[in-house]
Scaffold this motif. Sequence first.
Motif, PDB file in Angstrom:
ATOM      1  N   ALA A  55     -23.696 -35.324 -19.062  1.00  0.00           N
ATOM      2  CA  ALA A  55     -23.218 -34.065 -18.480  1.00  0.00           C
ATOM      3  C   ALA A  55     -22.400 -34.323 -17.219  1.00  0.00           C
ATOM      4  CB  ALA A  55     -24.396 -33.145 -18.170  1.00  0.00           C
TER       5      ALA A  55
ATOM      6  N   VAL B  41     -18.242 -34.248 -16.020  1.00  0.00           N
ATOM      7  CA  VAL B  41     -17.755 -33.600 -14.799  1.00  0.00           C
ATOM      8  C   VAL B  41     -16.793 -34.514 -14.052  1.00  0.00           C
ATOM      9  CG1 VAL B  41     -18.456 -32.833 -12.498  1.00  0.00           C
ATOM     10  CG2 VAL B  41     -19.720 -32.060 -14.503  1.00  0.00           C
TER      11      VAL B  41
ATOM     12  N   ARG C  26     -26.149 -22.838 -21.833  1.00  0.00           N
ATOM     13  CA  ARG C  26     -25.697 -24.005 -21.075  1.00  0.00           C
ATOM     14  C   ARG C  26     -24.723 -24.872 -21.866  1.00  0.00           C
ATOM     15  NH1 ARG C  26     -29.306 -20.624 -18.678  1.00  0.00           N
ATOM     16  NH2 ARG C  26     -31.143 -21.652 -17.809  1.00  0.00           N
TER      17      ARG C  26
ATOM     18  N   LEU D  15     -20.629 -25.737 -21.316  1.00  0.00           N
ATOM     19  CA  LEU D  15     -20.163 -27.101 -21.058  1.00  0.00           C
ATOM     20  C   LEU D  15     -19.095 -27.524 -22.064  1.00  0.00           C
ATOM     21  CD1 LEU D  15     -23.519 -28.946 -20.222  1.00  0.00           C
ATOM     22  CD2 LEU D  15     -21.672 -28.399 -18.630  1.00  0.00           C
TER      23      LEU D  15
ATOM     24  N   TYR E 171     -12.762 -25.029 -15.027  1.00  0.00           N
ATOM     25  CA  TYR E 171     -13.965 -25.815 -14.742  1.00  0.00           C
ATOM     26  C   TYR E 171     -15.046 -24.962 -14.078  1.00  0.00           C
ATOM     27  CZ  TYR E 171     -17.233 -28.962 -12.579  1.00  0.00           C
ATOM     28  OH  TYR E 171     -18.407 -29.561 -12.186  1.00  0.00           O
TER      29      TYR E 171
ATOM     30  N   CYS F  92     -18.477 -24.746 -16.009  1.00  0.00           N
ATOM     31  CA  CYS F  92     -19.290 -25.946 -15.799  1.00  0.00           C
ATOM     32  C   CYS F  92     -19.921 -26.072 -14.420  1.00  0.00           C
ATOM     33  CB  CYS F  92     -18.438 -27.200 -16.036  1.00  0.00           C
ATOM     34  SG  CYS F  92     -17.732 -27.329 -17.682  1.00  0.00           S
TER      35      CYS F  92
ATOM     36  N   THR G 274     -23.387 -24.618 -14.340  1.00  0.00           N
ATOM     37  CA  THR G 274     -24.111 -24.975 -15.564  1.00  0.00           C
ATOM     38  C   THR G 274     -24.677 -26.385 -15.513  1.00  0.00           C
ATOM     39  OG1 THR G 274     -22.602 -23.541 -16.810  1.00  0.00           O
ATOM     40  CG2 THR G 274     -23.944 -25.080 -18.074  1.00  0.00           C
ATOM     41  N   VAL G 275     -23.890 -27.326 -15.026  1.00  0.00           N
ATOM     42  CA  VAL G 275     -24.304 -28.722 -15.079  1.00  0.00           C
ATOM     43  C   VAL G 275     -25.517 -28.974 -14.183  1.00  0.00           C
ATOM     44  CG1 VAL G 275     -22.748 -29.530 -13.233  1.00  0.00           C
ATOM     45  CG2 VAL G 275     -23.412 -31.090 -15.079  1.00  0.00           C
TER      46      VAL G 275
ATOM     47  N   TYR H  11     -28.655 -27.270 -15.977  1.00  0.00           N
ATOM     48  CA  TYR H  11     -29.103 -28.036 -17.152  1.00  0.00           C
ATOM     49  C   TYR H  11     -29.792 -29.329 -16.733  1.00  0.00           C
ATOM     50  CZ  TYR H  11     -28.937 -29.734 -21.983  1.00  0.00           C
ATOM     51  OH  TYR H  11     -29.277 -30.177 -23.239  1.00  0.00           O
TER      52      TYR H  11
END
Length: 521
Positions: free
Chosen positions: A296, A300, A353, A357, A401, A405, A408-409, A412
């Motif tokens: 993940a 990024v 999630r 992503l 982004y 994300c 979310t990142v 998660y």
Amino acid sequence: MTLNDPKPESRQDEFSISHIENGDQLANHSKFPSLLNFLIVLTAAISSFLFGYGNNAVAGSLAQQTFLAKFLSGPDYTAIIDGIESVFFGGGFIGTVLQGAISDKFGRKICAETAAILMIISGVLSAASVNPAMFIVSRGFCGLSAGMILGNMPVYMSEISPPHARGLLVGMHATFITIGYITCGVFAVIFNFVTSSIQWRLQFIMLIFFSVVCAITILILPESPRWYVEQGKKEEALAVMERLHRTKSDPTAKLARAEFHQIVAQVEEEKKLPHSWWYIFSNAHLRRRAYCSILAFAMVQSSGLLVIFNLMPILFASLGFDNLMQLGLSVVWVTCATIGASVNSLIVDRVGRVTLLVIGGYLCTIAMAIQCALQKYYLHSDYKPGINACVAFFYIFILFYAVTCDATVYVYNAEIWPTHLRSKGVTFGLGSYFIFGIVYSSPASQAFDQIEWRYYLVFICATFVAVNLIWLTFPETKGLSLEEVNIKFGDTVQVALTDIRVDPYNVPKPYPEKTENDSSS
């Protein structure tokens, strides 16, 4: 306080969570957290703000003439810039490892307080720097603090959040990081009008101020109830959960007490399991979690996010903009990031999630590919429409982004780990974040100087590979309690929320009674 509150004579009935969900009692449960829970998370997010400000301080300095004259006036200026970035990410990796040990042993609050103190040290050393070596050392301390904040804050926020609003609350981490970016960028613009030699130092003097504020506010935060349970302090844990999760639609905190019972059952079982790093590597279910965390954050960094962010003044300079415009455009860029992160926090509990992503990874790949093509033809040119298109796609990229994300990142990465390994587990994700940061950022300044637009091809290819792996292999976790996420990775949850009956005035108890203990894998 005692675990059992007085029970009025008029309320003798008991009911199961499964009945409530299908009836009208939890149906009326608020979709949002309590005001107190929200305010506590906002207070904790000051640490996230501190990371954003500390990280962005160098990016603003790269557009200030006094900083350039003092540290970057020699022929080796690109190597110094890459050194500043590399030491920060190296310190960040060490910080992520340290936070796991500190957080597990002393608690989430002590870990956050340690990070704030390290940031104070970083600010003092930066503001007092007399040569590049001293400044680079100061960035190492900043990286240590940053790694601890990035690892610890999502863990703390996830552990004090109710399942139905965890994405929203943990998303405040990403939102406040970007607010820190904006604040630092605005100060960089303001300080650009200062003509004395103290100009670049003002940025780091403000970092000291914000670090002190953060260190003070951390003292008022409650400790994580899950950490309390791990330490055997069940009364303190229940008191925190009831106080934070009580809402108008759930005035007796039924859901909080049901979740508390689930936490106690799960933690008691997990106490029988090893807590070592080796246990993570030797257990297939935990290796899968580590894989998800690493991939993940690898996506990024592979998107080019932090390379663009940290070198934004240089990238805008290559497009022909002066110092003031470099700073101004950078502030607008991080403002777009903040707006996007706020939207991300609002939709992550609804959309999911993994879905976000994957969508974000593909959109970032497309935006970066267009940016690469534009710069191939218009970099160093005088063709204004082409230059403006390059700038526009920097903004389109960050919006893509941030909306999908940015929050979310972190959500998660924190929620996929079991309680007894959460602080260690998030290290895999954040460690990946900093390691890939070193890989991509260390050569970035020299790469953009020598191969220019071709460096974007690295991000395009790496992101495309990573997002396809996420799509094919990541389990979805939205809407589940932290304990129930275990099921998604093949582990056993000791007590499901649907198997708990809750007396409105008493501690929840299993329903039906369990006859044997399941062993967690």
